[in-house]
Design an enzyme around this catalytic site. Structure first.
Site, PDB file in Angstrom:
ATOM      1  N   LYS A 247      -1.674  -8.665   2.888  1.00 58.89           N
ATOM      2  CA  LYS A 247      -1.410  -8.826   1.456  1.00 58.89           C
ATOM      3  C   LYS A 247      -0.187  -9.690   1.189  1.00 58.89           C
ATOM      4  O   LYS A 247      -0.170 -10.481   0.237  1.00 58.89           O
ATOM      5  CB  LYS A 247      -1.266  -7.432   0.833  1.00 58.89           C
TER       6      LYS A 247
ATOM      7  N   LYS B  53      -3.641  -5.276  12.073  1.00 61.00           N
ATOM      8  CA  LYS B  53      -3.434  -4.751  10.727  1.00 61.00           C
ATOM      9  C   LYS B  53      -3.785  -3.270  10.673  1.00 61.00           C
ATOM     10  O   LYS B  53      -4.949  -2.884  10.831  1.00 61.00           O
ATOM     11  CB  LYS B  53      -4.307  -5.532   9.744  1.00 61.00           C
TER      12      LYS B  53
ATOM     13  N   GLY C  48       0.822  -1.205   0.000  1.00 61.32           N
ATOM     14  CA  GLY C  48       0.000   0.000   0.000  1.00 61.32           C
ATOM     15  C   GLY C  48       0.853   1.251   0.000  1.00 61.32           C
ATOM     16  O   GLY C  48       0.511   2.268  -0.605  1.00 61.32           O
ATOM     17  N   ASN C  49       2.026   1.188   0.656  1.00 61.63           N
ATOM     18  CA  ASN C  49       2.922   2.343   0.695  1.00 61.63           C
ATOM     19  C   ASN C  49       3.730   2.495  -0.584  1.00 61.63           C
ATOM     20  O   ASN C  49       4.329   3.544  -0.819  1.00 61.63           O
ATOM     21  CB  ASN C  49       3.862   2.240   1.895  1.00 61.63           C
TER      22      ASN C  49
END
Length: 307
Positions: A206, A121, A9-10
């Site tokens: 993920k 999370k 995501g980053n």
């Protein structure tokens, strides 16, 4: 070569950036430019994180009080469509002759997983202590420290099996570049063995999901792309040191943060142990060198220590 690339995501929304549409698109264009370099001649499956995006959607859903907020499995599906569309479009512009397909991936989890009692999370934006406390009181969401701030944390159960894996295999056999298992997949479970599937209030990690997918597809290499160039010992301290080569045996003796590098190392170790193949953790900007074995942290079966 069959490659599974897990986009963090980053890697799609950089630390400190506002989760705006413009920022998201700019980062996905950068990601697509790197991914397009390794697509020719390889079977390629892309997965992606959704922590910032699903957290934002949860905030938007909670702000509309006339109806009950949408559950996390539905919000996760929304992020699959949003991020998958943007990736597919930008990759399609760069690879006009390559078929590209984005799939909704349901992933089965166990309702008895202890993760449901211990949310770890992180999702959504980073808050200061006052903002975090106000949101915790208003929404009842657990919060945990993330760097200098706080983020909402949710349950992250272990992925057990894919629903519809045959669709990914079919698309790969026909030359498609596949985008799947977005956000760790949409979490589903059964109330009883053999029962119907239903959505679950959780966000699957993920990287662990990507490791499972890479194993089940028989991938030659798992690439975990993040916003740092390698796995570091003592990250953020004056003594920090990048690990360039390691085995699962050597990495298992070190502690890495649960909410960030820990799942990445666990996912890479699991893939290497169970397949005797290679995994790499590092920056998406160096993906060609990572596949050549010249960048990132190269994790291989050989127990030759860490360097």
């Amino acid at each position: 070569m069959k490659i599974v690339v897990a986009l963090g995501g980053n890697a799609l929304l950089r630390r400190g950036e506002m989760p705006s549409s413009g920022n998201q698109l700019a980062n996905i264009r950068r990601a697509a430019a790197q991914l397009a370099r390794i697509a020719p001649g390889n079977d390629l499956v892309l997965t992606h994180g959704n922590g910032p995006q699903i957290g934002l959607l949860a905030l938007q859903s909670a702000a509309y009080r006339s109806v009950q907020s949408y559950p996390l499995d539905v919000l996760g599906a929304q992020t699959d469509g949003m991020i998958g569309y943007l990736l597919e479009q930008e990759l399609g512009n760069l690879l006009p002759n390559r078929p590209i397909a984005t799939l909704m991936s349901r992933v089965e989890v166990d309702l008895a997983d202890p993760a449901f009692g211990l949310p770890t999370k992180p999702i959504g934006p980073v808050y200061d202590v006052e903002q975090a406390e106000a949101i915790r009181r208003e929404q009842g969401w657990p919060m945990a420290r993330d760097g200098d701030g706080f983020r909402r944390v949710v349950a992250s159960p272990t992925p057990r099996s894919f629903v519809g894996l045959q669709s990914i295999r079919w698309l790969l056999s026909h030359g498609a570049l596949v985008i799947a298992a977005g956000g760790g997949g949409i979490p589903v479970s059964r109330a009883a063995p053999g029962g119907e599937l239903h959505g679950v209030e959780a966000v699957i990690d993920k990287d662990l999901c990507s490791s499972l997918l890479a194993r089940e597809l028989g991938a030659d290499c798992l690439v975990i792309a993040t916003d740092v160039d390698a796995v570091y010992v003592d990250f953020g301290l004056p003594t920090q040191r990048a690990l360039r080569r390691a085995s699962p045996a050597t990495l298992s003796h070190r502690n890495f943060p649960v909410g960030s590098m820990g799942p990445k190392v666990e996912a890479a170790n699991s893939f290497v142990r169970m397949t005797q193949r290679r995994a790499v953790i590092g920056s998406l900007d160096h993906i060609e060198a990572m596949l050549r074995g010249e960048a990132g942290t190269q994790i291989t079966p050989e127990d030759a220590g860490a360097s």
